[in-house]
Write an enzyme that holds these catalytic residues in place. Structure first.
Site, PDB file in Angstrom:
ATOM      1  N   GLU A 150      -8.011   3.770  -2.256  1.00 32.28           N
ATOM      2  CA  GLU A 150      -8.528   4.063  -0.915  1.00 32.28           C
ATOM      3  C   GLU A 150      -8.752   5.565  -0.742  1.00 32.28           C
ATOM      4  OE1 GLU A 150      -6.376   1.753   1.994  1.00 32.28           O
ATOM      5  OE2 GLU A 150      -6.662   3.290   3.521  1.00 32.28           O
TER       6      GLU A 150
ATOM      7  N   ASN B  88     -11.348   4.303   4.997  1.00 31.85           N
ATOM      8  CA  ASN B  88     -11.353   4.397   6.459  1.00 31.85           C
ATOM      9  C   ASN B  88     -11.630   5.849   6.847  1.00 31.85           C
ATOM     10  OD1 ASN B  88      -8.144   4.320   5.666  1.00 31.85           O
ATOM     11  ND2 ASN B  88      -8.552   5.865   7.235  1.00 31.85           N
TER      12      ASN B  88
ATOM     13  N   ASP C  44      -3.501   5.237  -1.322  1.00 36.92           N
ATOM     14  CA  ASP C  44      -4.402   5.906  -0.369  1.00 36.92           C
ATOM     15  C   ASP C  44      -3.976   7.356  -0.167  1.00 36.92           C
ATOM     16  OD1 ASP C  44      -5.956   6.783   1.700  1.00 36.92           O
ATOM     17  OD2 ASP C  44      -5.040   5.500   3.229  1.00 36.92           O
TER      18      ASP C  44
ATOM     19  N   ASN D 201      -2.950   2.672  12.322  1.00 38.16           N
ATOM     20  CA  ASN D 201      -2.143   3.859  12.628  1.00 38.16           C
ATOM     21  C   ASN D 201      -0.873   3.365  13.307  1.00 38.16           C
ATOM     22  OD1 ASN D 201      -5.056   5.651  13.044  1.00 38.16           O
ATOM     23  ND2 ASN D 201      -3.335   6.526  11.969  1.00 38.16           N
TER      24      ASN D 201
ATOM     25  N   ASP E  65     -11.303  -0.995  11.868  1.00 40.55           N
ATOM     26  CA  ASP E  65     -10.221  -0.655  12.795  1.00 40.55           C
ATOM     27  C   ASP E  65     -10.824  -0.726  14.187  1.00 40.55           C
ATOM     28  OD1 ASP E  65      -8.466   0.638  14.536  1.00 40.55           O
ATOM     29  OD2 ASP E  65      -7.681   1.940  12.970  1.00 40.55           O
TER      30      ASP E  65
ATOM     31  N   LYS F 124       0.867  -1.180   0.000  1.00 39.36           N
ATOM     32  CA  LYS F 124       0.000   0.000   0.000  1.00 39.36           C
ATOM     33  C   LYS F 124       0.903   1.229   0.000  1.00 39.36           C
ATOM     34  CE  LYS F 124      -2.958   2.545   3.261  1.00 39.36           C
ATOM     35  NZ  LYS F 124      -4.143   2.440   4.124  1.00 39.36           N
TER      36      LYS F 124
ATOM     37  N   ASN G 236      -5.777   9.721   1.189  1.00 37.85           N
ATOM     38  CA  ASN G 236      -6.536  10.359   2.282  1.00 37.85           C
ATOM     39  C   ASN G 236      -7.333  11.581   1.814  1.00 37.85           C
ATOM     40  OD1 ASN G 236      -4.007   9.174   4.300  1.00 37.85           O
ATOM     41  ND2 ASN G 236      -6.138   8.826   4.884  1.00 37.85           N
TER      42      ASN G 236
ATOM     43  N   LYS H 263       0.995   5.224   0.728  1.00 36.80           N
ATOM     44  CA  LYS H 263       0.323   6.415   1.252  1.00 36.80           C
ATOM     45  C   LYS H 263       0.576   7.553   0.280  1.00 36.80           C
ATOM     46  CE  LYS H 263      -1.717   6.860   4.061  1.00 36.80           C
ATOM     47  NZ  LYS H 263      -3.096   6.964   4.485  1.00 36.80           N
TER      48      LYS H 263
ATOM     49  N   HIS I 136      -7.533  -1.236   8.732  1.00 36.25           N
ATOM     50  CA  HIS I 136      -6.779   0.016   8.794  1.00 36.25           C
ATOM     51  C   HIS I 136      -5.787  -0.006   9.948  1.00 36.25           C
ATOM     52  CE1 HIS I 136      -6.644   4.187  10.586  1.00 36.25           C
ATOM     53  NE2 HIS I 136      -6.280   4.460   9.359  1.00 36.25           N
TER      54      HIS I 136
END
Ligand SMILES: O=C([O-])[C@@H](O)[C@@H](O)[C@H](O)[C@@H](O)C(=O)[O-]
Ligand SMILES: [Mg+2]
Length: 423
Positions: free
Chosen positions: A245, A268, A220, A321, A292, A190, A222, A192, A319
């Site tokens: 994502e 997410n 992803d 963190n 999550d 994945k 965000n 970011k 998900h």
């Protein structure tokens, strides 16, 4: 019937080293914050939970902890009711550990989560069975995770380069992926995104595809992109991504993108609480939900979400963190006992130092991109009290009290603003 009740709860904030990982709201600070919850019982058992370490969250955890004294260890419904009651009067905001990225999750679910996990840990120790057995039994002995790639600076500002070095272009990302796969054996990747203009992130994904022809890939950003940009990226990466994502903010925007791109959209961000499920399903906005347990209210409520995903034909992923070993153990038990967990789970694990954790080494770790489900009773991991003390001291001395990726970025670039969408 023998009953056992909660007699004491201790919440300890900790800080562990983190690297300058870039995302669309800024950059990770030198330390990540977590809170470690220890629940003790009259029978002398202790259960562990791990959650966010932001100040407002810590205050809510402490209020909930007081309300949970006396709870019977199998009475999870009572525990949830106590937390909901005590939070009814709470008007504080923030403290969700996401640095402004996800704000709509339920406060009560976020606060309940570490206590629920700790109570399940105690239940497992009471009956001598792993938590996965309390969740219906493991369906797999090993849980697959994905390699979580980040654009990153060579080191924190003013500090020497770290062992991963810089990753600011496709070559850097491919190099990072190679190192991560060599070390951990991940079978999915994945990236970011939301950091550089979308064309550059498309190029990074295509470079990963060229280097790793068989690995499932995800991107992803965000919610860094408009609907138009998301559609452009989705079309450019047709046949390359297993899912895209959170390209754009909100259920409506996601639905618009979903209608025009070939791959499933995952989230997410726009489905983060049970109230989000009906509108997302009605709009056909997402194909995959990243669960999550830290914000869905613990392991059993995450199983409820899994059931909803199955009912509505949605895929399920997980998900992450920045986290430590208690969270990894809880994620692994949950994933092992969730039939429709269709994708390798996310984890930030490679980004933390191998010698920094609050659990004793050896109980849990990665082999061939997967974590073996711990066999011991409860979560199957043991608190290392000295290590907890060290990471708490580090919390006290590091000066950070809230995750603030944007503020940290602004120390380097004062003109920086977190905006969504950015492109
Ligand atoms: O750690 C980060 O920078 C991530 O961007 C994280 O905060 C996100 O919550 C997460 O990993 C995601 O999948 O959106
Ligand atoms: Mg995400």
């Amino acid at each position: 019937m023998v009953q056992d009740r909660v007699t004491r709860i201790t919440t300890t904030p900790v800080a562990f080293h983190d690297l300058p990982l870039l995302n669309t709201v800024g950059v990770h600070e030198p330390f990540a914050l977590r809170a470690i919850v220890e629940v003790e019982t009259a029978a002398g058992l202790t259960g562990l939970g791990e959650t966010y370490g932001d100040e407002a969250h810590l205050a809510r955890l402490r209020g909930a902890a007081d309300a949970l004294i006396g709870t019977e260890v199998f009475a999870l419904n009572d525990a949830a009711a106590r937390v909901t009651r005590v939070l009814a009067a709470d008007t504080t905001t923030g403290g969700h550990g996401m640095s402004g990225m996800v704000t709509g999750s339920s406060t009560a679910d976020r606060v309940l989560s570490p206590f629920e996990v700790a109570l399940l840990d105690i239940q497992g120790k009471t009956v001598g069975r792993p938590v996965s057995d309390l969740l219906g039994g493991r369906l797999r002995d090993r849980v697959a995770f994905s390699g979580y790639l980040f654009y990153k600076w060579a080191g924190h500002p003013g500090a020497p380069a770290d062992e991963w070095g810089a990753a600011l272009d496709p070559d850097g990302i491919v190099r990072q992926a190679r190192t991560m796969i060599d070390r951990y054996g991940f079978g999915a990747l994945k990236l970011k995104g939301g950091v550089f203009p979308p064309e550059e992130e498309i190029a990074a994904i295509l470079a990963l595809r060229a280097e790793f022809p068989d690995l499932p890939l995800r991107l992803d950003p965000n919610a860094a992109w408009t609907v138009e940009t998301s559609v452009m990226v989705g079309k450019a990466l047709a046949g390359v991504l297993e899912y895209l994502e959170d390209p754009t903010p909100g259920i409506e925007g996601m639905a618009e993108v979903a209608r025009q791109v070939p791959m499933p959209l995952a989230t997410n961000m726009c489905v983060v609480a049970f109230d989000d499920v009906p509108p997302a399903v009605r709009a056909d906005a997402v194909g995959v939900v990243l669960s999550d347990h830290h914000f869905w209210g613990g392991l059993r409520r995450s199983q409820l979400l899994a059931g909803l995903c199955r009912t509505f034909g949605l895929g399920l992923s997980m998900h992450s963190n920045s986290h430590l070993g208690i969270s990894l153990a809880a994620m692994t038990h949950l994933a092992a006992a969730t039939p429709n967990l269709d994708y390798a789970c996310d984890t930030h694990w490679p980004w933390k130092r191998a010698d920094e954790d609050v659990i004793k080494p050896g109980a849990i770790g990665f082999v061939d991109g997967a974590v073996a489900v711990p066999d011991g009773p409860g979560l199957g991991v043991e608190l290392d009290r000295d290590a907890l003390g060290r990471l708490h001291e580090q919390y006290l001395s590091c000066g950070l009290r809230n995750r603030d990726d944007t503020g940290y970025m602004q120390t380097v670039d004062p003109s920086y603003r977190a905006v969504s969408p950015r492109w």
